[in-house]
Design an enzyme around this catalytic site. Sequence first.
Site, short mmCIF file in Angstrom:
data_model
loop_
_atom_site.label_atom_id
_atom_site.label_comp_id
_atom_site.label_asym_id
_atom_site.label_seq_id
_atom_site.Cartn_x
_atom_site.Cartn_y
_atom_site.Cartn_z
CG HIS A 106 -2.12 -0.92 0.99
ND1 HIS A 106 -3.38 -0.66 1.50
CD2 HIS A 106 -2.24 -2.10 0.33
CE1 HIS A 106 -4.21 -1.64 1.16
NE2 HIS A 106 -3.53 -2.52 0.46
CG HIS A 267 -5.04 -11.33 -2.39
ND1 HIS A 267 -6.09 -10.94 -3.19
CD2 HIS A 267 -4.63 -10.20 -1.75
CE1 HIS A 267 -6.31 -9.64 -3.04
NE2 HIS A 267 -5.43 -9.17 -2.16
#
Length: 726
Positions: A106, A267
């Site tokens: 992020h 993920h």
Amino acid sequence: MSTTDDTHNTLSAGKCPFHQGGHDRSAGAGTASRDWWPNQLRVDLLNQHSNRSNPLGEDFDYRKEFSKLDYSALKGDLKALLTDSQPWWPADWGSYVGLFIRMAWHGAGTYRSIDGRGGAGRGQQRFAPLNSWPDNVSLDKARRLLWPIKQKYGQKISWADLFILAGNVALENSGFRTFGFGAGREDVWEPDLDVNWGDEKAWLTHRHPEALAKAPLGATEMGLIYVNPEGPDHSGEPLSAAAAIRATFGNMGMNDEETVALIAGGHTLGKTHGAAAASHVGADPEAAPIEAQGLGWASSYGSGVGADAITSGLEVVWTQTPTQWSNYFFENLFKYEWVQTRSPAGAIQFEAVDAPDIIPDPFDPSKKRKPTMLVTDLTLRFDPEFEKISRRFLNDPQAFNEAFARAWFKLTHRDMGPKARYIGPEVPKEDLIWQDPLPQPLYQPTQEDIINLKAAIAASGLSVSEMVSVAWASASTFRGGDKRGGANGARLALAPQRDWDVNAVAARVLPVLEALQKTTNKASLADIIVLAGVVGIEQAAAAAGVSISVPFAPGRVDARQDQTDIEMFSLLEPIADGFRNYRARLDVSTTESLLIDKAQQLTLTAPEMTVLVGGMRVLGTNFDGSQNGVFTDRPGVLSTDFFANLLDMRYEWKPTDDANELFEGRDRLTGEVKYTATRADLVFGSNSVLRALAEVYACSDAHEKFVKDFVAAWVKVMNLDRFDLL
């Protein structure tokens, strides 16, 4: 996630009237100028990140400090931290692997290739708005977990580098082999004000992918890093998310394969957190009460942490080994039938309805659950193009590992610029096309060579305007955001830059300089282009009665066409360049705002921008040879005429077109048209801050100062990309 109701307000009816109703006498309080004039020109953007905000001082050398770092010990401490679960924020499965990967992701994921802004390069995740974005919930805890390590190593490692290195160590600790790590990200000490995050006034406002492609924005919703994991506008439809995924990853310069690898790789480890409704979550860090000490999103649900944690509102665990690298993401994606369901917080997600309970609970070893996926994860299965790539990775785990390693390295280093800026023992040897690679130097011109080259350039028949214009065209592509562009490489002579409308001068001047380079064979074309600017400025200064030697640092090299990604370099083509009075489109901001934007990308201060525009106008460097802003009767002379005539009250200015882009300056007495101008010219008389600067150079005693200041600012621009001199 915070809402307007979460904002903490210390005032209440029962408090002391001094604190309740008294006038706020603090500095900066009260109605500001921008409240009255919201379209006021943002000259202040050119004053960001000055030494006044830097506690380390202008003599601090991060590269030198980093060289003192015990890099191996630092990585060892980071590895130990991964499993040192803290009771105030317990680690899932006893490991912070997923949390640190998300923090690094992020931080880097705000980068957008269209303007080069955003990214992890300056540690902006510490500041608003990013520290309080809805998509960054709980990353405040990740940064606090790192604090003891930052405290231990001090200025030998920047926050910006530490964030990314922590993500790398997390991946390595999971058993994954990363592509490498380049340090060199220097911290700043205040938020970036120049980044346009969008016009929306509410978090999570959706943007259509087509609109996103036209704007320098990296996410499909305000406050997200990429896309809404529940699908556009919480659609819950995997296929509907494909366009949004391509748009946002494409704005980072990622292709479909890199996109699939990044989503799946990110993920493969960790989980999302959605134990209960967002109504339990308190204010974000910027709105939290002072006693929270910069931590936000305090939860009132249960313990508020661990099994009770609420972050995104989604409750998803993708793989059977969420702290160890595997290919389970793709295996589960294609093996099971996925049914839409909702998390305990009410967020849309998918569950493998025909799967056994094979996913370990993060805090109770006796519990298992079914695999779960985000809406956008299933896009990788149901979008035809993404599906082809995903199946290839399913059947070839090594190809997936290689693709993710390279894509992760690109994600986390994309805004660092050329490889010359990388430092540390893990910098990969391989040159990558997105790093804008350069060859090794072929020439080492001596001082005598430089003197002879200057004489040859002066005798070439090129005008002052042509020499200065071609040097500016070469150097002014530099972007301070991602450190791309600049004169090194002489890419002005290559596609696509040679064919840009703004670089029309190149067609006339480059053949002359290329012939000179081949004849002398003493310096690179890149050096000769910059040296032409030196010759032009010295001639113009001499014509103004000032003898000055323009500093010149040889050592530039010439890039090859195969080292130049045409698509990515096309993004450097300016919409406007006010220094050359160039404007390609009228539907994007105002001319004067785009001038500020260009100056900010060139890391110029307001005085530097002012002196450069004034000097370039009298040197006749307009891209099309027009007389707009050439407020002088002696073009080619480095004089202060631009400022003196702009501020002369003998002239009255009026627009000559409906768009108010072009203007005539008429003599107030005779009505005769004396000068023509654009908004990029007249702003130095209309804007109060820029007028104050223009007045300095319009004074009778400013001539010598003007020349010296112009030369200093010019040399700064010419050397912006000389990372080989660091």
